[in-house]
Design a protein around this motif. Structure first.
Motif, PDB file in Angstrom:
ATOM      1  N   LEU A  28      -2.212 -23.060 -12.100  1.00 25.74           N
ATOM      2  CA  LEU A  28      -1.737 -23.596 -13.376  1.00 25.74           C
ATOM      3  C   LEU A  28      -1.693 -25.121 -13.330  1.00 25.74           C
ATOM      4  O   LEU A  28      -1.328 -25.707 -12.311  1.00 25.74           O
ATOM      5  CB  LEU A  28      -0.352 -23.039 -13.698  1.00 25.74           C
ATOM      6  CG  LEU A  28      -0.306 -21.519 -13.873  1.00 25.74           C
ATOM      7  CD1 LEU A  28       1.138 -21.060 -13.997  1.00 25.74           C
ATOM      8  CD2 LEU A  28      -1.098 -21.088 -15.088  1.00 25.74           C
ATOM      9  N   PRO A  29      -2.072 -25.788 -14.429  1.00 24.93           N
ATOM     10  CA  PRO A  29      -2.117 -27.249 -14.429  1.00 24.93           C
ATOM     11  C   PRO A  29      -0.743 -27.907 -14.392  1.00 24.93           C
ATOM     12  O   PRO A  29      -0.607 -29.044 -13.970  1.00 24.93           O
ATOM     13  CB  PRO A  29      -2.856 -27.579 -15.732  1.00 24.93           C
ATOM     14  CG  PRO A  29      -2.582 -26.405 -16.615  1.00 24.93           C
ATOM     15  CD  PRO A  29      -2.532 -25.209 -15.704  1.00 24.93           C
ATOM     16  N   CYS A  30       0.281 -27.181 -14.858  1.00 24.15           N
ATOM     17  CA  CYS A  30       1.636 -27.735 -14.859  1.00 24.15           C
ATOM     18  C   CYS A  30       2.606 -26.579 -15.073  1.00 24.15           C
ATOM     19  O   CYS A  30       2.196 -25.461 -15.395  1.00 24.15           O
ATOM     20  CB  CYS A  30       1.813 -28.782 -15.962  1.00 24.15           C
ATOM     21  SG  CYS A  30       1.594 -28.123 -17.635  1.00 24.15           S
ATOM     22  N   ALA A  31       3.880 -26.850 -14.875  1.00 23.62           N
ATOM     23  CA  ALA A  31       4.896 -25.827 -15.103  1.00 23.62           C
ATOM     24  C   ALA A  31       5.014 -25.545 -16.595  1.00 23.62           C
ATOM     25  O   ALA A  31       5.121 -26.470 -17.408  1.00 23.62           O
ATOM     26  CB  ALA A  31       6.234 -26.287 -14.545  1.00 23.62           C
ATOM     27  N   ILE A  32       4.967 -24.274 -16.964  1.00 25.42           N
ATOM     28  CA  ILE A  32       5.043 -23.878 -18.368  1.00 25.42           C
ATOM     29  C   ILE A  32       6.128 -22.825 -18.502  1.00 25.42           C
ATOM     30  O   ILE A  32       6.119 -21.820 -17.792  1.00 25.42           O
ATOM     31  CB  ILE A  32       3.692 -23.320 -18.861  1.00 25.42           C
ATOM     32  CG1 ILE A  32       2.615 -24.405 -18.825  1.00 25.42           C
ATOM     33  CG2 ILE A  32       3.829 -22.756 -20.275  1.00 25.42           C
ATOM     34  CD1 ILE A  32       1.224 -23.905 -19.154  1.00 25.42           C
ATOM     35  N   THR A  33       7.063 -23.063 -19.413  1.00 24.62           N
ATOM     36  CA  THR A  33       8.144 -22.117 -19.681  1.00 24.62           C
ATOM     37  C   THR A  33       7.953 -21.498 -21.062  1.00 24.62           C
ATOM     38  O   THR A  33       7.156 -21.989 -21.879  1.00 24.62           O
ATOM     39  CB  THR A  33       9.502 -22.825 -19.640  1.00 24.62           C
ATOM     40  OG1 THR A  33       9.550 -23.791 -20.717  1.00 24.62           O
ATOM     41  CG2 THR A  33       9.701 -23.545 -18.306  1.00 24.62           C
ATOM     42  N   ARG A  34       8.708 -20.467 -21.326  1.00 23.22           N
ATOM     43  CA  ARG A  34       8.642 -19.860 -22.657  1.00 23.22           C
ATOM     44  C   ARG A  34       9.180 -20.815 -23.725  1.00 23.22           C
ATOM     45  O   ARG A  34       8.702 -20.800 -24.856  1.00 23.22           O
ATOM     46  CB  ARG A  34       9.400 -18.540 -22.679  1.00 23.22           C
ATOM     47  CG  ARG A  34       8.701 -17.494 -21.832  1.00 23.22           C
ATOM     48  CD  ARG A  34       9.283 -16.114 -21.972  1.00 23.22           C
ATOM     49  NE  ARG A  34       8.534 -15.208 -21.106  1.00 23.22           N
ATOM     50  CZ  ARG A  34       8.209 -13.964 -21.428  1.00 23.22           C
ATOM     51  NH1 ARG A  34       8.575 -13.461 -22.590  1.00 23.22           N
ATOM     52  NH2 ARG A  34       7.519 -13.208 -20.595  1.00 23.22           N
ATOM     53  N   GLU A  35      10.140 -21.616 -23.362  1.00 21.04           N
ATOM     54  CA  GLU A  35      10.630 -22.613 -24.310  1.00 21.04           C
ATOM     55  C   GLU A  35       9.517 -23.572 -24.677  1.00 21.04           C
ATOM     56  O   GLU A  35       9.344 -23.938 -25.843  1.00 21.04           O
ATOM     57  CB  GLU A  35      11.820 -23.362 -23.711  1.00 21.04           C
ATOM     58  CG  GLU A  35      12.344 -24.496 -24.590  1.00 21.04           C
ATOM     59  CD  GLU A  35      12.819 -24.029 -25.950  1.00 21.04           C
ATOM     60  OE1 GLU A  35      12.707 -24.827 -26.906  1.00 21.04           O
ATOM     61  OE2 GLU A  35      13.300 -22.878 -26.079  1.00 21.04           O
ATOM     62  N   TRP A  36       8.732 -24.014 -23.687  1.00 17.40           N
ATOM     63  CA  TRP A  36       7.582 -24.872 -23.990  1.00 17.40           C
ATOM     64  C   TRP A  36       6.525 -24.099 -24.756  1.00 17.40           C
ATOM     65  O   TRP A  36       5.930 -24.610 -25.706  1.00 17.40           O
ATOM     66  CB  TRP A  36       6.968 -25.420 -22.699  1.00 17.40           C
ATOM     67  CG  TRP A  36       5.804 -26.343 -22.964  1.00 17.40           C
ATOM     68  CD1 TRP A  36       5.845 -27.694 -23.096  1.00 17.40           C
ATOM     69  CD2 TRP A  36       4.433 -25.960 -23.174  1.00 17.40           C
ATOM     70  NE1 TRP A  36       4.577 -28.189 -23.368  1.00 17.40           N
ATOM     71  CE2 TRP A  36       3.694 -27.134 -23.433  1.00 17.40           C
ATOM     72  CE3 TRP A  36       3.757 -24.734 -23.177  1.00 17.40           C
ATOM     73  CZ2 TRP A  36       2.317 -27.134 -23.678  1.00 17.40           C
ATOM     74  CZ3 TRP A  36       2.391 -24.720 -23.428  1.00 17.40           C
ATOM     75  CH2 TRP A  36       1.683 -25.912 -23.682  1.00 17.40           C
ATOM     76  N   ALA A  37       6.298 -22.863 -24.354  1.00 21.19           N
ATOM     77  CA  ALA A  37       5.202 -22.076 -24.930  1.00 21.19           C
ATOM     78  C   ALA A  37       5.387 -21.835 -26.417  1.00 21.19           C
ATOM     79  O   ALA A  37       4.465 -22.035 -27.205  1.00 21.19           O
ATOM     80  CB  ALA A  37       5.067 -20.748 -24.191  1.00 21.19           C
TER      81      ALA A  37
END
Length: 276
Positions: A28-37
């Protein structure tokens, strides 16, 4: 996020075995959360095309208006055999209404259009499917839900070319794996997001598959769905897992317009509940 396993026997092909995935494998290119998603996104301004058996547009379980169209076997203005016209027959099988209900439950504010290509026996022609899909790509829908596939090899090349065309046009196709362990299309083409089932009861529980070809698993067992005539029932199959993922993608696009298919796959993998 957790889900509660159902007690129903689960014998659908391309189903989750509950395996975890090492996060380091996802690149993954960076940390992704559901809040970000998706945060508070409900899929507003995201256009979704459901190619299926039609819809009961009056069912309250659809949560809003649905544009109902079908494929007519008569030439259009460009001389092609099929054309897309208003659907006056509705859903004779219940399959499309069920899928539409799941999409709207996941993304209540999405703009939903149904194109009927299947009849009462859930049968339809490959040519009608190709025509509906080509129309959806040309019309620029953000997402196309295909809770169906074909085993006919004579359509394989044309379908492959068309889903590749959709990929490069920014139209994301979310396609259901077959319920049986057979070869069918277009779910196993890499230019679509392919979906099988898991038996967790949580609608937002999604898994990334450590053993492709199917890429993601979503809820597909005993899913409560609307049925024509105002009723509801519980149905199982990869068909009903697929609109869960379509709805998630609609929410992501509602917050991050313009993400192409490849990036949507990254987001789904990043928020998968079976990452370890």
């Amino acid at each position: 996020m957790t889900g509660t396993p159902t007690t129903q026997t689960f014998r659908i092909a391309h189903a989750s075995r509950g395996a975890g995935v090492d996060s380091s494998r996802l690149a993954l290119p960076c940390a992704i959360t559901r809040e970000w998603a998706w945060g508070s996104s409900r899929g507003a301004r995201v256009r979704v095309c459901l190619i299926d058996s039609g819809v009961d547009t009056a069912h309250p379980g659809l949560g809003g208006p649905v544009t109902a169209l079908t494929v007519a076997d008569r030439p259009d203005d460009d001389g092609r055999r099929y054309r897309i016209v208003p659907d006056e027959s509705g859903d004779q099988a219940g399959h499309g209404t069920a899928c539409a209900g799941v999409i709207r439950a996941m993304a209540p504010d999405c703009e939903l259009t149904s194109v009927r290509v299947l009849g009462s026996g859930l049968r339809g022609s490959g040519e009608a499917l190709l025509s509906a899909l080509e129309w959806a790509v040309e019309d620029g829908f953000h997402l196309v839900n295909l809770s169906l596939s074909t085993r006919r090899t004579e359509h394989k090349e044309a379908l492959h070319d068309l889903v590749d065309r959709a990929y490069f046009a920014g139209v994301t196709i979310v396609a259901s794996a077959h319920n049986r362990p057979v070869r069918s299309y277009p779910w196993n083409f890499t230019s679509v997001i392919s979906v099988g089932s898991h038996s967790m009861a949580e609608s937002e529980y999604v898994e990334v598959n450590p053993d492709p070809p199917v890429e993601f698993f979503a809820r597909g067992v005993a899913v409560e769905v609307p049925q024509p005539g105002g009723g509801r029932s519980r149905l199982s199959g990869n068909s009903f897992a697929t609109p869960h993922v379509t709805g998630m993608c609609a929410r992501v696009l509602g917050r991050h317009p313009g993400l192409p298919t490849g990036q949507l796959k990254y987001v789904l993998a990043a928020i998968a509940d079976n990452r370890i």
